[in-house]
Design a protein around this motif. Sequence first.
Motif, PDB file in Angstrom:
ATOM      1  N   ALA A 125       0.865  -1.154  -0.015  1.00 31.56           N
ATOM      2  CA  ALA A 125      -0.063  -0.030   0.010  1.00 31.56           C
ATOM      3  C   ALA A 125       0.772   1.262  -0.109  1.00 31.56           C
ATOM      4  O   ALA A 125       1.775   1.514   0.687  1.00 31.56           O
ATOM      5  CB  ALA A 125      -0.811  -0.002   1.202  1.00 31.56           C
ATOM      6  N   ASP A 126       0.444   2.214  -0.744  1.00 29.08           N
ATOM      7  CA  ASP A 126       1.363   3.651  -0.938  1.00 29.08           C
ATOM      8  C   ASP A 126       0.335   4.689  -0.199  1.00 29.08           C
ATOM      9  O   ASP A 126      -0.820   4.631  -0.967  1.00 29.08           O
ATOM     10  CB  ASP A 126       1.706   3.767  -2.227  1.00 29.08           C
ATOM     11  CG  ASP A 126       2.688   2.850  -2.816  1.00 29.08           C
ATOM     12  OD1 ASP A 126       3.614   2.501  -1.864  1.00 29.08           O
ATOM     13  OD2 ASP A 126       2.907   2.591  -3.952  1.00 29.08           O
ATOM     14  N   ILE A 127       0.738   5.379   0.336  1.00 28.87           N
ATOM     15  CA  ILE A 127      -0.183   6.440   1.253  1.00 28.87           C
ATOM     16  C   ILE A 127       0.683   7.708   1.135  1.00 28.87           C
ATOM     17  O   ILE A 127       1.761   7.895   1.561  1.00 28.87           O
ATOM     18  CB  ILE A 127      -0.436   6.071   2.804  1.00 28.87           C
ATOM     19  CG1 ILE A 127      -1.041   4.783   2.927  1.00 28.87           C
ATOM     20  CG2 ILE A 127      -1.484   7.298   3.195  1.00 28.87           C
ATOM     21  CD1 ILE A 127      -1.071   4.081   4.146  1.00 28.87           C
ATOM     22  N   SER A 128       0.206   8.495   0.201  1.00 24.85           N
ATOM     23  CA  SER A 128       0.861   9.897   0.066  1.00 24.85           C
ATOM     24  C   SER A 128      -0.100  11.066   0.292  1.00 24.85           C
ATOM     25  O   SER A 128      -1.391  11.166   0.329  1.00 24.85           O
ATOM     26  CB  SER A 128       1.142  10.101  -1.454  1.00 24.85           C
ATOM     27  OG  SER A 128       0.235   9.901  -2.417  1.00 24.85           O
ATOM     28  N   TYR A 129       0.563  12.273   0.596  1.00 24.37           N
ATOM     29  CA  TYR A 129      -0.187  13.512   0.711  1.00 24.37           C
ATOM     30  C   TYR A 129       0.491  14.416  -0.230  1.00 24.37           C
ATOM     31  O   TYR A 129       1.785  14.565  -0.435  1.00 24.37           O
ATOM     32  CB  TYR A 129       0.204  14.156   2.218  1.00 24.37           C
ATOM     33  CG  TYR A 129      -0.425  15.519   2.414  1.00 24.37           C
ATOM     34  CD1 TYR A 129      -1.882  15.651   2.681  1.00 24.37           C
ATOM     35  CD2 TYR A 129       0.091  16.511   2.225  1.00 24.37           C
ATOM     36  CE1 TYR A 129      -2.497  16.845   2.632  1.00 24.37           C
ATOM     37  CE2 TYR A 129      -0.275  17.824   2.476  1.00 24.37           C
ATOM     38  CZ  TYR A 129      -1.437  18.037   2.631  1.00 24.37           C
ATOM     39  OH  TYR A 129      -2.003  19.147   2.956  1.00 24.37           O
ATOM     40  N   SER A 130      -0.276  15.150  -0.859  1.00 18.94           N
ATOM     41  CA  SER A 130       0.476  15.921  -2.135  1.00 18.94           C
ATOM     42  C   SER A 130      -0.418  17.257  -2.346  1.00 18.94           C
ATOM     43  O   SER A 130      -1.490  17.498  -1.530  1.00 18.94           O
ATOM     44  CB  SER A 130       0.382  15.404  -3.551  1.00 18.94           C
ATOM     45  OG  SER A 130      -1.009  14.826  -3.754  1.00 18.94           O
ATOM     46  N   MET A 131       0.198  18.274  -2.731  1.00 19.52           N
ATOM     47  CA  MET A 131      -0.369  19.556  -2.939  1.00 19.52           C
ATOM     48  C   MET A 131      -0.305  19.893  -4.664  1.00 19.52           C
ATOM     49  O   MET A 131       0.634  19.602  -5.003  1.00 19.52           O
ATOM     50  CB  MET A 131       0.449  20.598  -2.167  1.00 19.52           C
ATOM     51  CG  MET A 131       0.241  20.569  -0.803  1.00 19.52           C
ATOM     52  SD  MET A 131       1.035  21.816   0.035  1.00 19.52           S
ATOM     53  CE  MET A 131       0.146  23.256  -0.337  1.00 19.52           C
ATOM     54  N   ILE A 132      -1.389  20.563  -5.079  1.00 22.16           N
ATOM     55  CA  ILE A 132      -1.591  20.830  -6.463  1.00 22.16           C
ATOM     56  C   ILE A 132      -1.970  22.019  -6.732  1.00 22.16           C
ATOM     57  O   ILE A 132      -2.799  22.745  -5.900  1.00 22.16           O
ATOM     58  CB  ILE A 132      -2.513  19.780  -6.961  1.00 22.16           C
ATOM     59  CG1 ILE A 132      -2.302  18.559  -6.790  1.00 22.16           C
ATOM     60  CG2 ILE A 132      -2.562  20.094  -8.722  1.00 22.16           C
ATOM     61  CD1 ILE A 132      -3.709  17.441  -6.892  1.00 22.16           C
ATOM     62  N   GLN A 133      -1.085  22.906  -7.573  1.00 21.87           N
ATOM     63  CA  GLN A 133      -1.570  24.376  -7.793  1.00 21.87           C
ATOM     64  C   GLN A 133      -1.967  24.595  -9.302  1.00 21.87           C
ATOM     65  O   GLN A 133      -1.262  24.161 -10.300  1.00 21.87           O
ATOM     66  CB  GLN A 133      -0.336  25.272  -7.656  1.00 21.87           C
ATOM     67  CG  GLN A 133      -0.462  26.735  -7.676  1.00 21.87           C
ATOM     68  CD  GLN A 133      -1.857  27.282  -6.872  1.00 21.87           C
ATOM     69  OE1 GLN A 133      -1.495  27.263  -5.612  1.00 21.87           O
ATOM     70  NE2 GLN A 133      -2.757  27.626  -7.660  1.00 21.87           N
ATOM     71  N   ALA A 134      -3.261  25.226  -9.252  1.00 24.60           N
ATOM     72  CA  ALA A 134      -3.613  25.496 -10.780  1.00 24.60           C
ATOM     73  C   ALA A 134      -2.660  26.875 -11.278  1.00 24.60           C
ATOM     74  O   ALA A 134      -2.719  27.678 -10.633  1.00 24.60           O
ATOM     75  CB  ALA A 134      -4.908  25.819 -10.869  1.00 24.60           C
ATOM     76  N   LEU A 135      -2.144  26.748 -12.478  1.00 19.42           N
ATOM     77  CA  LEU A 135      -1.449  27.861 -13.107  1.00 19.42           C
ATOM     78  C   LEU A 135      -2.340  28.436 -14.130  1.00 19.42           C
ATOM     79  O   LEU A 135      -3.345  27.938 -14.514  1.00 19.42           O
ATOM     80  CB  LEU A 135      -0.289  27.264 -13.634  1.00 19.42           C
ATOM     81  CG  LEU A 135       0.866  26.705 -12.899  1.00 19.42           C
ATOM     82  CD1 LEU A 135       2.008  26.263 -13.787  1.00 19.42           C
ATOM     83  CD2 LEU A 135       1.111  27.537 -11.560  1.00 19.42           C
ATOM     84  N   LYS A 136      -2.065  29.573 -14.340  1.00 19.12           N
ATOM     85  CA  LYS A 136      -2.812  30.608 -15.471  1.00 19.12           C
ATOM     86  C   LYS A 136      -2.693  29.779 -16.816  1.00 19.12           C
ATOM     87  O   LYS A 136      -1.577  29.401 -17.110  1.00 19.12           O
ATOM     88  CB  LYS A 136      -2.192  31.771 -15.590  1.00 19.12           C
ATOM     89  CG  LYS A 136      -3.034  32.705 -16.516  1.00 19.12           C
ATOM     90  CD  LYS A 136      -2.539  34.116 -16.624  1.00 19.12           C
ATOM     91  CE  LYS A 136      -3.123  34.882 -17.380  1.00 19.12           C
ATOM     92  NZ  LYS A 136      -2.780  36.475 -17.653  1.00 19.12           N
ATOM     93  N   PRO A 137      -3.834  29.768 -17.370  1.00 20.96           N
ATOM     94  CA  PRO A 137      -3.709  28.851 -18.664  1.00 20.96           C
ATOM     95  C   PRO A 137      -2.916  29.683 -19.648  1.00 20.96           C
ATOM     96  O   PRO A 137      -2.732  30.909 -19.567  1.00 20.96           O
ATOM     97  CB  PRO A 137      -5.395  29.025 -19.259  1.00 20.96           C
ATOM     98  CG  PRO A 137      -6.089  28.976 -18.067  1.00 20.96           C
ATOM     99  CD  PRO A 137      -5.264  29.870 -16.978  1.00 20.96           C
ATOM    100  N   MET A 138      -2.231  28.809 -20.572  1.00 21.84           N
ATOM    101  CA  MET A 138      -1.561  29.376 -21.555  1.00 21.84           C
ATOM    102  C   MET A 138      -2.180  29.042 -22.885  1.00 21.84           C
ATOM    103  O   MET A 138      -1.665  28.060 -23.632  1.00 21.84           O
ATOM    104  CB  MET A 138      -0.023  28.810 -21.665  1.00 21.84           C
ATOM    105  CG  MET A 138       0.694  29.485 -20.315  1.00 21.84           C
ATOM    106  SD  MET A 138       2.265  28.489 -20.067  1.00 21.84           S
ATOM    107  CE  MET A 138       1.819  26.843 -19.713  1.00 21.84           C
ATOM    108  N   GLY A 139      -3.155  29.842 -23.482  1.00 21.98           N
ATOM    109  CA  GLY A 139      -3.837  29.188 -24.728  1.00 21.98           C
ATOM    110  C   GLY A 139      -4.642  28.332 -24.350  1.00 21.98           C
ATOM    111  O   GLY A 139      -5.419  28.082 -23.490  1.00 21.98           O
TER     112      GLY A 139
END
Length: 261
Positions: A125-139
């Motif tokens: 079993a793999d148990i992870s905590y992560s953070m994700i950031q939305a960046l400004k669209p480029m086209g």
Amino acid sequence: MLKTLLSVSCAALCTTAYAQQDDVQDMSDPLAIYTQVGVGSTDKGLNFKLGKAYDTGDNTTAAQFVVEAKGILGDTLGWRSDSRTTQSLDSLRFRNFGVKLTNMRATQIDVNYNFRGNLVADESADISYSMIQALKPMGPVTLFPLAGVGTSIGKDERQKDGSIDDGYSFMGTYGLIGMYSKITITDKIWLNYNPFWLTTFTGSSTYRDNYYGRDESNILTHEFSASYQINPRMNVRYFANWNENVDVFDGDHRIEFNYQL
């Protein structure tokens, strides 16, 4: 883990959209929160998915959990050799995902349980905590970088001397960095390419040196998907997963239907 990417960027509009939980959400948006069901036909059997949005008690946040059961009836319905399929579950996945609506930053707890053995343990079993950031669209392109840390637990872990540590044990820790990307083709069609690099940090030498394959302490994985929105509540998606040691044709493939409730 998230499979699709945000196609628009504006915190105020997103806040309004998420606040109206009865509205249909953009299913191409990985930060969209909604209740859903899904079923997939894969090279290793059938997949089933259930996602449930829930109230966080904070108007500036939204959250959901997603449960997936993968690889059911693989010997009968999959098209891989018997050495790579089973009739029972191949793996289970649980994700708890939350997004901050004011800055479109997300956090995720991701639990993957693999019933098939590897070089390190009979089950893991793999148990992870992560953070994700939305960046400004480029086209037409939108990027979502991600970074996280995790821990691995094994059942009947293999030791360096060849012995077996019966039962469940803590094997070690790992880190991951990567990115989700989306290319919008039309308002109904989009593509994704999601590369991730994982590496072990701590643990036994057997775990650190072999968790991603023999003498492999790290690995670069790839995911590609092509999606079509049939109607506002339903889409169909094709996925291909492979890594630096397995070419795309020998990787995992699936077709998945998702419905927003």
